[in-house]
Design an enzyme around this catalytic site. Structure first.
Site, PDB file in Angstrom:
ATOM      1  N   GLN A  20      10.510  12.049  36.294  1.00 41.99           N
ATOM      2  CA  GLN A  20      11.264  13.006  37.107  1.00 41.99           C
ATOM      3  C   GLN A  20      12.769  12.729  37.137  1.00 41.99           C
ATOM      4  OE1 GLN A  20       8.090  12.564  40.319  1.00 41.99           O
ATOM      5  NE2 GLN A  20       8.784  14.628  40.701  1.00 41.99           N
ATOM      6  N   HIS A 116       2.230   7.235  37.201  1.00 40.86           N
ATOM      7  CA  HIS A 116       2.701   8.304  38.081  1.00 40.86           C
ATOM      8  C   HIS A 116       2.690   9.617  37.284  1.00 40.86           C
ATOM      9  CE1 HIS A 116       5.226   9.355  41.815  1.00 40.86           C
ATOM     10  NE2 HIS A 116       4.994  10.484  41.188  1.00 40.86           N
ATOM     11  N   ASN A 160      -0.694   6.688  41.238  1.00 43.53           N
ATOM     12  CA  ASN A 160      -0.129   7.623  42.195  1.00 43.53           C
ATOM     13  C   ASN A 160      -1.034   8.840  42.365  1.00 43.53           C
ATOM     14  OD1 ASN A 160       2.276   8.614  43.803  1.00 43.53           O
ATOM     15  ND2 ASN A 160       2.068  10.293  42.334  1.00 43.53           N
ATOM     16  N   GLU A 161      -1.490   9.057  43.585  1.00 43.87           N
ATOM     17  CA  GLU A 161      -2.197  10.275  43.972  1.00 43.87           C
ATOM     18  C   GLU A 161      -3.288  10.724  42.992  1.00 43.87           C
ATOM     19  OE1 GLU A 161       0.868  13.213  44.474  1.00 43.87           O
ATOM     20  OE2 GLU A 161       1.554  12.350  46.340  1.00 43.87           O
TER      21      GLU A 161
HETATM   22  C1  FCB Z   1       4.206  14.027  45.157  1.00 44.84           C
HETATM   23  C2  FCB Z   1       4.464  13.338  43.833  1.00 44.84           C
HETATM   24  C3  FCB Z   1       5.920  13.155  43.510  1.00 44.84           C
HETATM   25  C4  FCB Z   1       6.747  14.367  43.917  1.00 44.84           C
HETATM   26  C5  FCB Z   1       6.462  14.739  45.345  1.00 44.84           C
HETATM   27  C6  FCB Z   1       7.291  15.887  45.862  1.00 44.84           C
HETATM   28  O1  FCB Z   1       2.951  14.639  45.127  1.00 44.84           O
HETATM   29  O2  FCB Z   1       3.882  12.059  43.845  1.00 44.84           O
HETATM   30  O3  FCB Z   1       6.043  12.871  42.141  1.00 44.84           O
HETATM   31  O4  FCB Z   1       6.526  15.386  43.039  1.00 44.84           O
HETATM   32  O5  FCB Z   1       5.099  15.062  45.489  1.00 44.84           O
END
Ligand code: FCB
Length: 444
Positions: A20, A116, A160-161
């Site tokens: 990003q 990520h 990440n997520e």
């Molecule tokens: C999250 C992501 C991050 C960014 C934020 C706004 O879900 O982990 O990369 O995009 O949202």
């Protein structure tokens, strides 16, 4: 006026991710995905993003000026192994040593994410996390990271997520590979849970004193029509499918159906030293929304975020609900009893006054959690810089620091960054006895 004081050991900082902000990550699956014109809003491409790859020193210097004590980055797998799992790129190895050194020189604690949302294109082409046998490549990458950078990194975020990755890439289809296939989404989530646990053990073996944790994205699911039992049930189902199964697996090692079938793995159980929480939104559930999601026909995405239609939405189309941050912290605290870090929380807006209010409102909830005895150890605002917000492109402005993409990625520190800096410096902030209207929660 009461002063909300944060403990001295509490870490304030900001969060980012390689693709990003760095620019020119030409070897990952996102870069390839962006080349197809209809995938990203306005046909934008990450391109040079915020040009952080070349300006990281200046950027970390600014974070120091802004009093940040910790910073979350990700190390881009596709820079290390651009063409295949066998050919390590020495330039990347050196670059990330320099990045970590630059943070440490500024006295900023690095939090490093190993995955990520981006994977090398070669890994994507072999099916990425869709195939169980591919997880070994991620394991090898993590092993390499632990051995190479262990001396410089104490805090590792594995994945990440996983729930967002699985659903956005395989149900909503907004992230690569952009398919709509619930079966695959469930498989990918299953594999990511295992990949996380493997990464945990690899990093701990390489560096026993490391602190390793997953990063989960928890929305608050609420019934669309307050008090309506069908909507309440929908909210419960959505929550169980999106967050519940994942958290349960991380706690007990059991992967419930439909993500797993009679699966119980001891290596997953208690595979975290801390839990990272990314908190942004409340989502409203009803059978209609649930069905639309299941059938991949979520036409009015925004409907999920509003109850009355009057809520003010951010540039990413989300309504703000600060109280949810406390709720999520409480949930994680109750379930795991582990140290917690808010690894992401932020707002996309051009209205910097709104950002200031947002930060204070959310920190107020963090403070409440601390007061109730929860072990919350840090808060990372998303993000220090404006950046490439995945399928939304460059429009959402999350940054404490503005980036002018038209003018050589020139940086301008926003006022909200100074407000946050003052909070960090003073270890807290004053609040009115009774919250003024602007700080009151819109619970309509
Ligand atoms: C999250 C992501 C991050 C960014 C934020 C706004 O879900 O982990 O990369 O995009 O949202």
């Amino acid at each position: 006026m009461p002063f909300l004081r944060f403990p001295d050991h509490f870490l304030f900082g900001s969060s980012s991710s390689a693709h990003q902000v760095e620019g020119n990550n030409i070897h990952n699956q996102w870069w390839h995905f962006e080349q197809a014109q209809d995938k990203i809003k306005r046909g934008e491409k990450s391109g040079r993003a915020a040009d952080h790859y070349t300006r990281y020193q200046e950027d970390f210097q600014t974070l120091k000026e802004l009093r940040h004590e910790a910073h979350r980055i990700s190390l881009e797998w596709s820079r290390f192994f651009p063409e295949s799992p066998d050919n390590l790129n020495p330039e990347a190895v050196e670059h990330y040593h320099n990045v970590l050194d630059a943070l440490l020189e500024q006295g900023i604690e690095p939090f490093v994410t190993t995955f990520h949302f981006t994977i090398p294109q070669w890994f994507a082409e072999m099916g990425g996390f869709e195939k169980a046998e591919n997880i070994r490549h991620y394991e090898a990458f993590v092993r390499f990271l632990g051995e190479e950078y262990g001396a410089k990194v104490r805090y590792w975020c594995t994945i990440n997520e996983p729930n967002i990755y699985a659903s956005f890439a395989y149900i909503i289809g907004e992230y690569p590979p952009g398919v709509k296939n619930i079966g695959l989404a469930l498989k990918v989530l299953n594999h990511l849970i295992k990949a996380h646990a493997k990464a945990y053990h690899i990093l701990k073996a390489a560096q026993p004193n490391a602190q390793v944790g997953i990063v989960v994205h928890l929305p608050v699911f609420a019934p669309l029509r307050k008090g309506n039992w069908v909507d309440k049930l929908s909210a419960r189902c959505a929550d169980w499918m999106f967050s519940g199964i994942l958290l349960e697996a991380l706690k007990t090692g059991k992967i419930h159906a439909p993500v797993g079938f009679l699966e119980q793995h001891d290596f997953i159980k208690d595979s975290n030293d801390f839990i990272g929480l990314n908190y942004y939104v409340r989502m409203f559930a009803s059978p209609r929304h649930a069905l639309a999601t299941a059938l991949n026909s979520l036409d009015e995405h925004h409907g999920v975020f509003r109850r009355t239609g009057l809520e003010r939405l951010t540039q990413s189309g989300w309504a703000v609900y600060a109280k949810g941050l406390y709720k999520c912290l409480k949930r994680l605290h109750t379930k795991f009893g582990l140290p917690l870090y808010i690894t992401e929380n932020g707002i996309a807006t051009d209205d910097d006054e709104w950002r200031k209010t947002y930060i204070r409102k959310h920190l107020k909830q963090v403070h409440k959690a601390l007061e109730k005895g929860m072990d919350v150890r840090g808060y990372f605002y998303w993000s220090n810089l404006d950046n490439f917000e995945w399928s939304y492109g460059f429009e959402p402005r999350f940054g404490l620091i503005a980036v002018d993409y038209e003018d050589d990625c020139k940086r301008t520190i926003r006022d909200s960054a100074w407000v946050y800096a003052k909070i960090i410096e003073e270890r807290g902030f004053e609040v009115e006895e009774k919250a003024p209207k602007e700080l009151q929660e819109n619970t309509a």
